[in-house]
Design a protein around this motif. Structure first.
Motif, PDB file in Angstrom:
ATOM      1  N   ASN A 321      45.745   1.258 -82.433  1.00  0.00           N
ATOM      2  CA  ASN A 321      44.699   2.216 -81.309  1.00  0.00           C
ATOM      3  C   ASN A 321      43.667   1.695 -80.525  1.00  0.00           C
ATOM      4  O   ASN A 321      43.296   0.219 -80.401  1.00  0.00           O
ATOM      5  N   ILE A 322      43.349   2.257 -78.900  1.00  0.00           N
ATOM      6  CA  ILE A 322      42.531   0.678 -78.533  1.00  0.00           C
ATOM      7  C   ILE A 322      40.767   1.877 -78.721  1.00  0.00           C
ATOM      8  O   ILE A 322      40.232   3.363 -78.720  1.00  0.00           O
ATOM      9  N   ASP A 323      39.891   1.048 -78.635  1.00  0.00           N
ATOM     10  CA  ASP A 323      38.785   1.091 -78.929  1.00  0.00           C
ATOM     11  C   ASP A 323      37.948   0.154 -77.918  1.00  0.00           C
ATOM     12  O   ASP A 323      38.009  -1.108 -78.368  1.00  0.00           O
ATOM     13  N   ILE A 324      37.287   1.040 -77.866  1.00  0.00           N
ATOM     14  CA  ILE A 324      36.825   0.087 -75.874  1.00  0.00           C
ATOM     15  C   ILE A 324      35.122   0.572 -76.028  1.00  0.00           C
ATOM     16  O   ILE A 324      34.672   1.242 -76.871  1.00  0.00           O
ATOM     17  N   LEU A 325      34.409  -0.652 -76.572  1.00  0.00           N
ATOM     18  CA  LEU A 325      32.865  -0.766 -76.069  1.00  0.00           C
ATOM     19  C   LEU A 325      32.056  -0.957 -75.426  1.00  0.00           C
ATOM     20  O   LEU A 325      33.013  -2.434 -74.729  1.00  0.00           O
ATOM     21  N   LEU A 326      31.494  -0.691 -74.581  1.00  0.00           N
ATOM     22  CA  LEU A 326      30.334  -0.435 -73.537  1.00  0.00           C
ATOM     23  C   LEU A 326      29.172  -0.797 -73.276  1.00  0.00           C
ATOM     24  O   LEU A 326      28.874  -0.341 -73.736  1.00  0.00           O
ATOM     25  N   LEU A 327      28.084  -2.358 -73.104  1.00  0.00           N
ATOM     26  CA  LEU A 327      26.649  -1.931 -73.447  1.00  0.00           C
ATOM     27  C   LEU A 327      26.951  -2.271 -72.098  1.00  0.00           C
ATOM     28  O   LEU A 327      27.203  -2.168 -70.778  1.00  0.00           O
ATOM     29  N   ASP A 328      25.335  -1.024 -71.620  1.00  0.00           N
ATOM     30  CA  ASP A 328      24.780  -1.073 -70.817  1.00  0.00           C
ATOM     31  C   ASP A 328      23.478  -1.240 -70.422  1.00  0.00           C
ATOM     32  O   ASP A 328      22.285  -2.001 -71.393  1.00  0.00           O
ATOM     33  N   ARG A 329      22.486  -1.487 -69.041  1.00  0.00           N
ATOM     34  CA  ARG A 329      20.856  -1.432 -68.761  1.00  0.00           C
ATOM     35  C   ARG A 329      20.348  -0.773 -69.462  1.00  0.00           C
ATOM     36  O   ARG A 329      20.539   0.492 -69.080  1.00  0.00           O
TER      37      ARG A 329
END
Length: 334
Positions: A321-329
């Motif tokens: 599967n597609i797992d996406i991690l995003l980090l933001d200010r």
């Protein structure tokens, strides 16, 4: 073997997170066809962002006769568990993802099938008999539970349909009847695939985006906690580690002041078409903010814009599967 990829742009964000600062994402996916050895998926164009998921398919019936079949879109299960907070885009609605679908440009009005379970037994009839919505979240469900006769409520507690949640909100001790059942929802419709002709099917919805007010895999100046699980799930590589360390070095206390967003897309449940593979597969991921840091697993991923990344493959068979991690200010106002 999937290559580890860091798809980046650095951001600064928040302090270490605690359990009540976290919201779990719901895994969503694409369409499922009834089993067919004659209908091939010629192409799939998948776009994922925090605001929307769109999928464009081209199916072709390779036989000499038209095929009538069922096409379904399984919604993620919703559990009425007071100990598990999940991100639901559209809380009051049965169509909580805002699912829409077209076939060859014509809007489809799919049917919705819903079933409710408690202790692995179906309890939808019980809920309907008492005028309780099957959807376990929202004010309408809470209001209906409070109106239950006491003997019914006691029976539902014994059967695991509801639990009694006790807390003090500052105005005195409260006892609240809380849903504990699981809702399974599926949109479905009948479709005809003409012999030898392509059929274009498109659908879109708003994803469930989980998040944490801080990082669960880096704090006190080092990688720890959930790091190993995250490393495998999101293919975090050395470049990713360096980016997080760099952010931590800019802030007192060795904390990078970041917060997480997470998206899960279920890619492995399809395959009920001829050959089981996708003729031409294209994945586009848009991280939204050029300064955001994003990591996921993929082969041959390339950057196509300030916020977009693309992967293409022929005769593609989804192995994971597609797992996406995003980090933001982290906003200084938060």
């Amino acid at each position: 073997m999937l290559r580890r990829v860091l798809l980046a742009g650095l951001a600064l964000t928040a302090p270490p997170a605690f359990a009540n600062d976290s919201m779990a994402e719901l895994g969503t996916g694409g369409l499922i066809l009834s089993r067919s050895d004659s209908i091939a998926m010629e192409s799939e164009d998948l776009f994922i962002s925090r605001d929307r998921i769109t999928v464009d398919y081209v199916f072709r019936n390779g036989s000499e006769t038209d095929i009538d079949t069922i096409v379904a879109f399984p919604m993620p299960d919703i559990e009425g568990n007071p100990d598990r907070m999940v991100a639901i885009p559209d809380d009051p609605s049965d169509n909580f993802l805002g699912f829409e679908v077209t076939s060859d440009g014509r809007e489809i009005k799919p049917q919705l099938e819903q079933r409710a379970f408690a202790a692995e037994l179906e309890v939808g009839a019980d809920l309907k008999a008492q005028g309780v919505p099957l959807y376990p979240a929202g004010e309408a469900t809470s209001a209906a539970l409070e109106k239950l006769p006491q003997d019914v409520a006691d029976d539902w507690v014994r059967r695991g349909i509801i639990v009694i949640e006790e807390y003090d909100d500052g105005s005195g001790w409260k006892k609240v009847r809380t849903p504990y059942w699981k809702l399974q929802s599926t949109y479905w419709w009948r479709a005809t695939f003409p012999a030898g002709k392509p059929v274009h099917v498109s659908h879109r919805y708003k994803p469930s985006v989980g998040g944490t007010a801080g990082l669960t895999f880096f704090y006190d100046g080092r990688f720890q906690g959930e790091y190993e699980a995250y490393r495998q799930r999101y293919c975090l590589d050395e470049s990713f580690q360096n980016a997080v360390r760099k952010a931590a070095g800019r802030n007192a206390g060795s904390d990078p002041q970041m917060m997480e967003s997470r998206i899960a897309y279920v890619l492995t449940t399809g395959g009920n078409w001829a050959a089981g593979s996708i003729g031409k597969f294209k994945l586009t991921i848009d991280k939204g903010d050029p300064k955001s840091l994003v990591s996921f697993c993929g082969n041959g991923v390339r950057k196509t814009g300030p916020t977009t990344f693309e992967m293409t493959a022929d005769d593609f068979y989804p192995e994971r599967n597609i797992d996406i991690l995003l980090l933001d200010r982290w906003s200084h106002g938060d």
